[in-house]
Design a protein around this motif. Structure first.
Motif, PDB file in Angstrom:
ATOM      1  N   SER B 179       0.807  -1.216   0.000  1.00 12.13           N
ATOM      2  CA  SER B 179       0.000   0.000   0.000  1.00 12.13           C
ATOM      3  C   SER B 179       0.843   1.271   0.000  1.00 12.13           C
ATOM      4  CB  SER B 179      -0.934   0.011   1.212  1.00 12.13           C
ATOM      5  OG  SER B 179      -0.168   0.021   2.398  1.00 12.13           O
ATOM      6  N   ALA B 180       2.154   1.155   0.245  1.00 12.50           N
ATOM      7  CA  ALA B 180       3.012   2.343   0.266  1.00 12.50           C
ATOM      8  C   ALA B 180       3.568   2.680  -1.116  1.00 12.50           C
ATOM      9  CB  ALA B 180       4.158   2.146   1.240  1.00 12.50           C
ATOM     10  N   GLN B 181       3.341   1.798  -2.072  1.00 12.08           N
ATOM     11  CA  GLN B 181       3.929   2.002  -3.402  1.00 12.08           C
ATOM     12  C   GLN B 181       3.546   3.362  -3.988  1.00 12.08           C
ATOM     13  OE1 GLN B 181       5.844  -0.560  -5.143  1.00 12.08           O
ATOM     14  NE2 GLN B 181       6.374   1.131  -6.504  1.00 12.08           N
ATOM     15  N   LEU B 182       2.255   3.598  -4.100  1.00 14.25           N
ATOM     16  CA  LEU B 182       1.819   4.861  -4.688  1.00 14.25           C
ATOM     17  C   LEU B 182       2.191   6.050  -3.811  1.00 14.25           C
ATOM     18  CD1 LEU B 182       0.294   6.387  -6.937  1.00 14.25           C
ATOM     19  CD2 LEU B 182      -1.768   6.112  -5.559  1.00 14.25           C
ATOM     20  N   GLU B 183       2.060   5.889  -2.512  1.00 17.82           N
ATOM     21  CA  GLU B 183       2.405   6.990  -1.615  1.00 17.82           C
ATOM     22  C   GLU B 183       3.873   7.395  -1.760  1.00 17.82           C
ATOM     23  OE1 GLU B 183       1.266   5.658   2.295  1.00 17.82           O
ATOM     24  OE2 GLU B 183      -0.765   5.184   1.599  1.00 17.82           O
ATOM     25  N   ASP B 184       4.732   6.404  -1.852  1.00 17.90           N
ATOM     26  CA  ASP B 184       6.153   6.703  -2.049  1.00 17.90           C
ATOM     27  C   ASP B 184       6.386   7.411  -3.376  1.00 17.90           C
ATOM     28  OD1 ASP B 184       6.787   5.602   0.351  1.00 17.90           O
ATOM     29  OD2 ASP B 184       7.786   3.820  -0.433  1.00 17.90           O
ATOM     30  N   VAL B 185       5.716   6.938  -4.403  1.00 13.95           N
ATOM     31  CA  VAL B 185       5.901   7.553  -5.726  1.00 13.95           C
ATOM     32  C   VAL B 185       5.426   9.007  -5.698  1.00 13.95           C
ATOM     33  CG1 VAL B 185       5.051   7.522  -8.089  1.00 13.95           C
ATOM     34  CG2 VAL B 185       5.897   5.417  -7.054  1.00 13.95           C
ATOM     35  N   ILE B 186       4.318   9.264  -5.033  1.00 12.72           N
ATOM     36  CA  ILE B 186       3.826  10.640  -4.953  1.00 12.72           C
ATOM     37  C   ILE B 186       4.796  11.524  -4.182  1.00 12.72           C
ATOM     38  CG2 ILE B 186       2.029  12.077  -3.889  1.00 12.72           C
ATOM     39  CD1 ILE B 186      -0.037  10.061  -4.832  1.00 12.72           C
ATOM     40  N   GLU B 187       5.351  10.982  -3.124  1.00 15.31           N
ATOM     41  CA  GLU B 187       6.353  11.757  -2.378  1.00 15.31           C
ATOM     42  C   GLU B 187       7.531  12.107  -3.286  1.00 15.31           C
ATOM     43  OE1 GLU B 187       7.867   9.924   1.234  1.00 15.31           O
ATOM     44  OE2 GLU B 187       9.647  11.202   1.110  1.00 15.31           O
ATOM     45  N   ALA B 188       7.996  11.115  -4.046  1.00 15.75           N
ATOM     46  CA  ALA B 188       9.129  11.342  -4.950  1.00 15.75           C
ATOM     47  C   ALA B 188       8.760  12.330  -6.052  1.00 15.75           C
ATOM     48  CB  ALA B 188       9.590  10.014  -5.547  1.00 15.75           C
ATOM     49  N   VAL B 189       7.512  12.265  -6.515  1.00 12.79           N
ATOM     50  CA  VAL B 189       7.054  13.205  -7.543  1.00 12.79           C
ATOM     51  C   VAL B 189       7.085  14.631  -7.002  1.00 12.79           C
ATOM     52  CG1 VAL B 189       4.985  14.010  -8.743  1.00 12.79           C
ATOM     53  CG2 VAL B 189       5.692  11.619  -8.949  1.00 12.79           C
ATOM     54  N   LYS B 190       6.640  14.794  -5.772  1.00  9.45           N
ATOM     55  CA  LYS B 190       6.649  16.132  -5.161  1.00  9.45           C
ATOM     56  C   LYS B 190       8.077  16.672  -5.073  1.00  9.45           C
ATOM     57  CE  LYS B 190       2.419  15.644  -2.427  1.00  9.45           C
ATOM     58  NZ  LYS B 190       1.874  15.361  -1.067  1.00  9.45           N
ATOM     59  N   ASN B 191       9.008  15.807  -4.759  1.00  6.20           N
ATOM     60  CA  ASN B 191      10.405  16.237  -4.756  1.00  6.20           C
ATOM     61  C   ASN B 191      10.850  16.632  -6.162  1.00  6.20           C
ATOM     62  OD1 ASN B 191      11.031  15.896  -2.009  1.00  6.20           O
ATOM     63  ND2 ASN B 191      11.310  13.697  -2.293  1.00  6.20           N
ATOM     64  N   SER B 192      10.422  15.861  -7.135  1.00  2.07           N
ATOM     65  CA  SER B 192      10.875  16.106  -8.505  1.00  2.07           C
ATOM     66  C   SER B 192      10.357  17.426  -9.074  1.00  2.07           C
ATOM     67  CB  SER B 192      10.438  14.956  -9.424  1.00  2.07           C
ATOM     68  OG  SER B 192      11.097  13.763  -9.062  1.00  2.07           O
ATOM     69  N   VAL B 193       9.165  17.819  -8.651  1.00  2.00           N
ATOM     70  CA  VAL B 193       8.650  19.094  -9.147  1.00  2.00           C
ATOM     71  C   VAL B 193       9.119  20.251  -8.253  1.00  2.00           C
ATOM     72  CG1 VAL B 193       6.619  17.979 -10.145  1.00  2.00           C
ATOM     73  CG2 VAL B 193       6.450  19.039  -7.882  1.00  2.00           C
TER      74      VAL B 193
END
Lengths: 202, 202
Positions: B179-193
DNA sequence: GTCTATACAAAGATAGAC
DNA sequence: GTCTATCTTTGTATAGAC
């Protein structure tokens, strides 16, 4: 005099065709009928090598995963391959899939249909995903330690972004047909891991 | 006295069930038989509302895309919704899919099987992907102009990373069950932007 | 608008001959 | 190891009654 292999020659050909069918058209399209036609035998002959469709699918994934793991282990343990170079090499098969305009990553294709699959197959695909994300995490951490990558966040979190972005790009590109989709995503990924432009391969 | 709608009530229910089936189990699993059972009619009754499976699939995608577009247009044009807030709201349905443990984005599910679909459906899915990536591009550019996001690269390229990462994350999470897969990806996306931590919603 | 009945194709799988 | 023949299920789709 050659040692008896676990799989016969026909079994290998079945696996080859099955793998390609899954990558190009999905698990449901991997029918005994289609496989039989392509290698020039009859449907029931396949059953002789693989007792049912689930067993065949599992064998395809296991073989694919084994091949991938071998290369990844080698890349990681070879001191002559720097982390940035290893990452670039990791992109290569994805770029090949995208260039073919027809294939995606085998496990990406299977993940779509995972809910209609026998549990052993699902477990094997899961292991594939986990090992890739773990490998990327190690490469990212190593690259950051050696000042090749520059990012602040948790390497495990960033690894997930990289992996999901690549899988997603293949998926999207297959529909849009835009050959720049994956290339753009890879460029953005390189920015995200803080790979400096002057250190980039093509 | 209620105005006659384009789709009858039964047609709407068919669309609802069809949409859910695709999201949960894929296009091939969206069979007339299953739909009929769930809404309590017989198979051929569906044909009366949609002449064939392709037409039904197309209607499902068109409706889904229309719903999404409406919300996205509204978010973008509302001056009270900042770019960072709009991005966070964009994540919401993805987080809901992931939480359900059963659904993915409708068009993500369809993209997997796109090679076996009638051309009109494929075109509709393509439009969906393109409009999402364009929307993200606009939001990213606006946010950067207003100093909410901080990135160097082309907004169109970064938009593709964001979109593909989200689609890929749903795909991977469905298999791994993490269940953390998407949450982690969103966190990383926020860093990327380059969204600063103190400006983040949950 | 929904039904029964039916046609037709393709799928996975089995039995048993060669 | 491969074949023919067959079974069973499921899928999309059509015809025509109610």
């Amino acid at each position: 005099m050659t040692p008896k292999k676990a799989g016969t020659d026909t079994a290998e050909r079945i696996l080859d065709v099955a793998e390609e069918l899954i990558q190009m058209r999905g698990y449901v399209a991997m029918s005994f009928q289609t496989i039989a036609e392509r290698i020039g035998i009859r449907k029931p002959s396949i059953i002789h090598h693989f007792p049912n469709k689930g067993a065949l699918g599992l064998a395809v994934v296991a073989r694919y995963r084994g091949r991938y793991n071998e290369v990844m282990d080698q890349l990681k343990s070879d001191p002559a391959v720097s982390a940035d170079r290893a990452l670039q090499l990791y992109f290569t098969p994805f770029l090949e899939f995208a260039a073919s305009q027809e294939k995606v990553c085998l496990c990406g294709a299977l993940a779509c249909e995972v809910r209609g699959m026998p549990e052993p197959m699902r477990a094997e695909i899961k292991r594939f995903f986990e090992s890739h994300q773990r490998w990327l995490e190690d490469i990212l951490r190593e690259g950051r330690d050696k000042d090749l990558f520059h990012f602040e966040e948790n390497p495990a979190v960033l690894a997930r972004l990289v992996f999901c972005a690549l899988q997603g790009a293949l998926l999207v590109q297959r529909t849009t047909g835009d050959s720049a989709q994956l290339e753009d995503v890879i460029e953005a990924v390189k920015n995200s891991v803080g790979l400096l432009p002057n250190e980039r391969d093509t």
